[in-house]
Structures are given as C-alpha cells and as structure tokens.
Design an enzyme around this catalytic site. Structure first.
Site, short mmCIF file in Angstrom:
data_model
loop_
_atom_site.label_atom_id
_atom_site.label_comp_id
_atom_site.label_asym_id
_atom_site.label_seq_id
_atom_site.Cartn_x
_atom_site.Cartn_y
_atom_site.Cartn_z
N ASP A 33 0.87 -1.17 0.00
CA ASP A 33 0.00 0.00 0.00
C ASP A 33 0.91 1.23 0.00
O ASP A 33 1.69 1.42 0.95
CB ASP A 33 -0.88 -0.03 1.26
CG ASP A 33 -1.90 1.10 1.25
OD1 ASP A 33 -1.62 2.17 0.67
OD2 ASP A 33 -2.97 0.90 1.84
N ALA A 56 -3.32 5.19 -7.67
CA ALA A 56 -3.97 6.50 -7.52
C ALA A 56 -5.37 6.35 -6.97
O ALA A 56 -6.01 5.30 -7.12
CB ALA A 56 -4.04 7.20 -8.87
N TYR A 121 -8.22 16.45 -6.93
CA TYR A 121 -7.44 15.38 -7.58
C TYR A 121 -6.21 15.97 -8.27
O TYR A 121 -5.08 15.50 -8.08
CB TYR A 121 -8.34 14.64 -8.57
CG TYR A 121 -7.60 13.71 -9.51
CD1 TYR A 121 -6.96 12.56 -9.03
CD2 TYR A 121 -7.53 13.99 -10.88
CE1 TYR A 121 -6.28 11.71 -9.89
CE2 TYR A 121 -6.84 13.15 -11.74
CZ TYR A 121 -6.22 12.02 -11.25
OH TYR A 121 -5.53 11.19 -12.10
N LYS A 125 -2.24 15.33 -7.44
CA LYS A 125 -1.31 14.72 -8.41
C LYS A 125 -0.13 15.67 -8.66
O LYS A 125 1.00 15.22 -8.83
CB LYS A 125 -2.04 14.40 -9.72
CG LYS A 125 -3.08 13.30 -9.64
CD LYS A 125 -2.51 11.92 -9.31
CE LYS A 125 -1.83 11.26 -10.48
NZ LYS A 125 -1.50 9.83 -10.20
N1 LIG Z 1 -7.93 6.73 -15.85
C1 LIG Z 1 -7.67 7.87 -16.46
O1 LIG Z 1 -8.39 8.31 -17.35
C2 LIG Z 1 -6.44 8.66 -16.07
C3 LIG Z 1 -6.22 9.92 -16.66
C4 LIG Z 1 -5.06 10.63 -16.34
C5 LIG Z 1 -4.16 10.08 -15.43
N2 LIG Z 1 -4.39 8.89 -14.86
C6 LIG Z 1 -3.42 8.34 -13.92
O2 LIG Z 1 -2.95 7.13 -14.47
C7 LIG Z 1 -2.65 6.19 -13.43
C8 LIG Z 1 -3.29 4.86 -13.76
O3 LIG Z 1 -4.69 5.01 -13.91
P1 LIG Z 1 -5.61 3.74 -14.21
O4 LIG Z 1 -6.77 4.20 -15.00
O5 LIG Z 1 -4.76 2.62 -14.69
O6 LIG Z 1 -6.09 3.43 -12.72
P2 LIG Z 1 -6.61 2.07 -12.05
O7 LIG Z 1 -7.06 1.09 -13.08
O8 LIG Z 1 -7.57 2.48 -10.98
O9 LIG Z 1 -5.29 1.48 -11.40
C9 LIG Z 1 -4.74 1.97 -10.22
C10 LIG Z 1 -4.13 0.80 -9.48
O10 LIG Z 1 -3.55 1.27 -8.26
C11 LIG Z 1 -3.95 0.42 -7.20
N3 LIG Z 1 -3.97 1.18 -5.96
C12 LIG Z 1 -4.89 2.11 -5.57
N4 LIG Z 1 -4.56 2.61 -4.38
C13 LIG Z 1 -3.42 1.98 -4.01
C14 LIG Z 1 -2.58 2.06 -2.86
N5 LIG Z 1 -2.88 2.87 -1.84
N6 LIG Z 1 -1.47 1.28 -2.82
C15 LIG Z 1 -1.18 0.44 -3.82
N7 LIG Z 1 -1.92 0.31 -4.92
C16 LIG Z 1 -3.04 1.08 -5.01
C17 LIG Z 1 -5.32 -0.09 -7.59
O11 LIG Z 1 -5.60 -1.29 -6.94
P3 LIG Z 1 -7.04 -1.55 -6.27
O12 LIG Z 1 -8.05 -1.26 -7.33
O13 LIG Z 1 -6.99 -2.98 -5.87
O14 LIG Z 1 -7.14 -0.59 -5.12
C18 LIG Z 1 -5.14 -0.26 -9.10
O15 LIG Z 1 -4.59 -1.53 -9.41
C19 LIG Z 1 -3.09 6.86 -12.13
O16 LIG Z 1 -1.95 7.36 -11.50
C20 LIG Z 1 -4.00 7.99 -12.55
O17 LIG Z 1 -3.91 9.09 -11.66
C21 LIG Z 1 -5.51 8.16 -15.16
#
Ligand SMILES: NC(=O)c1ccc[n+]([C@@H]2O[C@H](COP(=O)([O-])OP(=O)(O)OC[C@H]3O[C@@H](n4cnc5c(N)ncnc54)[C@H](OP(=O)(O)O)[C@@H]3O)[C@@H](O)[C@H]2O)c1
Length: 283
Positions: A33, A56, A121, A125
């Site tokens: 975590d 995130a 958010y 970030k």
């Molecule tokens: N999605 C978008 O459109 C978007 C846009 C711009 C930037 N981003 C950035 O891109 C990155 C990836 O996004 P994504 O869409 O791939 O997100 P995601 O599918 O929600 O993946 C995030 C991962 O982080 C894990 N996680 C959450 N809290 C945690 C913690 N405290 N410790 C360890 N692991 C943790 C989650 O696991 P659990 O689900 O099991 O908690 C999940 O596997 C993020 O940093 C986000 O800010 C995303």
C-alpha cells in the site's frame, strides 16, 4: 532492467506488465500500500532497477469530498515510493495527469507550461509530481490522459468507451459534453512509450504520453459509435448541463512534441481506439 509495477492489475498497470514481459515485477494493492511506507519494504527485497507507480485515487468527484485520502494516496504515496526508490537506487516513474492544468490555454499543454490544477485530484497529483522530483532526482513524471485500456480502470469501474457502449446497448439516449477537449489515450500505447523512455534512457524529467491529437468527449463518443457501427441517439451538450462536484479543465490536451523529439511516436487516438475496440471484441 527489472521493473516493479505498482498497481499491476489496474488499467495502465496491466498493460505495463504486458509491455515489460518477463522483466516486469507485478505488485498489486494486496502486495503493498503506497500510503504505508512499511509495506514498501518488499521493494527493497525485490531490488528492481525501476519502480513505476500507477497507484492513484482518481475518482475526481469523490476526491473533492475525501481530500485526506486523495492526498494520502496520490501525494504522500508518491513521496513514499520515491523515498524507497532513492534508497535502493532505482529509477522512479510517477504516472500523472492532464488534470494538473487549468484548461485555459486553449491549445495543447507542453511540459514547460506551469500547472495550475482546479480540483483536489489535480492538486494532489501535482503535489505527487513535486514530491517525486524533490525526493529523488532519477525520476520520470509521465502525464497521461483520458485512459482506455483492456482492464478498465479499477478505481473507476471501467472506462469511457465501455460506458458509452453499455449505455448504447441499453438503448439509452446519450448526451455527451462537447465543450471539453482532451487527448484520449490507449493504455497499451502509453505503456510501450514509457518502456521506450526507459530503454532510451531519456533525460530525467516530465514527459507527456498520450495518443496523438485531441477531441471533445462528444467527438470521442461519436468515433466509438462510428467505428463499431452501433446505432445510437447521441447528442452534444454543454458542460453546464452536466454539473459535477469537481471542476474540470475545458481543454486539457497534452502536446507530445517532446516525446516525438526523442523519436518516440504515438499514433492518432482514433487508430488506437480502433485497435482497442478490436481487442476488446467490439468489432
Ligand atoms: N484513468 C484515467 O483516465 C487517467 C487519466 C489521467 C491520469 N491517470 C493516472 O494514471 C494512473 C493509472 O490510472 P488507471 O486508470 O490505470 O487506474 P486504475 O485502473 O484504478 O489502477 C490503479 C491501481 O492502483 C492500485 N492502488 C490504488 N490505491 C493503491 C494504494 N494505496 N497502494 C497500492 N496500490 C493502489 C489499484 O488497486 P485496487 O483497485 O486494488 O485498489 C489499481 O490496481 C493513475 O496514477 C492515474 O492518476 C488516469
């Protein structure tokens, strides 16, 4: 190059694990975590050359009501990971977002533009970016935007493409904002670009990593239905008709000229979307 991927079963994380293949060390929320530095000890035992932190809390509206959790995961978590990366001499990659910008520029943001986030958010970030930079000079901050990937965002329960298709199949009239623009990005393409940044040993710092081009959310939805041939009643609306708790930037497209200048080319978002739809079985 052994690469620890934090958030390995997330949308971007799972594609990073695929991109790095046998060099990937997948780490899920069960393994560690980021908010608990003690739990990051596992990284010291594994001794990777690179740590990519995709973890995130990114439900933008919920973040407004849960600033403590938002800062804990996105900012303190980034600091914890960077601290350990420095200790074990690993390169640290922090995944950031187009939401660090206010959207007022009116053309794609470059890495030299100064962030000015307009929601919790985005602030968290940006703080994560600064802490990443402050803690350990050997870092990359890679800003991605509007992700769609095979796994779907675990934090958001899917992605925009899947939501559109689900609503269309439910035979619903769909209204989508046409006054907010961004660069849609296939996580598979972002993952390979991040791999190239590392393989080419680009200078440390900030990189924008998105598919090429930008569009409004309405245009994105229109493309989804054009490519899949799904017939739907799709209407453009203005964002004032769709009030949300968090303010969102009106124009958050990211320029990828810096990436291109190092020979890393990203395909246009529509091409990437077609591939995604094929891979996901929608075509
Ligand atoms: N999605 C978008 O459109 C978007 C846009 C711009 C930037 N981003 C950035 O891109 C990155 C990836 O996004 P994504 O869409 O791939 O997100 P995601 O599918 O929600 O993946 C995030 C991962 O982080 C894990 N996680 C959450 N809290 C945690 C913690 N405290 N410790 C360890 N692991 C943790 C989650 O696991 P659990 O689900 O099991 O908690 C999940 O596997 C993020 O940093 C986000 O800010 C995303």
């Amino acid at each position: 190059m052994r690469v620890a991927v934090i958030g390995a079963n997330g949308q971007l994380g799972s594609d990073l694990v695929r991109a790095f293949g046998e060099n990937a060390i997948p780490l899920t929320h069960r393994d560690l975590d980021v908010t608990d530095i003690e739990s990051l000890k596992i990284l010291k035992e594994l001794g990777p050359d690179v740590i990519i932190n995709t973890a995130a809390y990114h439900k933008t509206d919920e973040c407004e009501e849960n600033p403590e959790k938002t800062f804990l995961v996105n900012s303190v978590g980034a600091r914890n990971v960077a601290t350990v990366a420095k200790e074990i001499n690993a390169i640290n990659v922090y995944i950031s977002t187009d939401y660090v910008f206010d959207g007022e520029k009116g053309k794609p943001y470059t890495e030299d533009d100064v962030p000015n986030p307009i929601n919790i958010y985005g602030v968290s970030k940006y703080a994560g970016e600064l802490l990443t930079r402050y803690m350990h000079s050997e870092h990359y901050v890679t800003r991605v935007s509007s992700l769609f990937g095979i796994a779907g965002a675990s934090g958001k329960g899917g992605n925009f493409v899947e939501t559109m298709i689900r609503l269309a199949k439910a035979d619903r009239e769909i209204n989508v904002v046409n006054d907010m623009a961004m660069s849609p990005t296939y996580t598979r393409d972002a993952a390979f670009a991040i791999k190239e940044i590392l393989e080419k040993r680009l200078p440390y710092g900030v990189y924008h990593v998105t598919n090429d081009g930008f569009c409004t959310w309405y245009e994105f939805a229109k493309a989804i239905f054009e490519i899949t041939g799904i017939e739907v009643d799709l209407n453009p609306i203005t964002s004032d008709k769709f009030p949300t708790k968090a303010k969102r930037p009106k124009f958050s497209a990211l320029s990828i000229e810096k990436l291109k200048s190092f020979g890393i080319n990203m395909r246009p978002w529509k091409e990437a979307l077609k591939d995604y739809l094929k891979e996901k079985g929608h075509l």
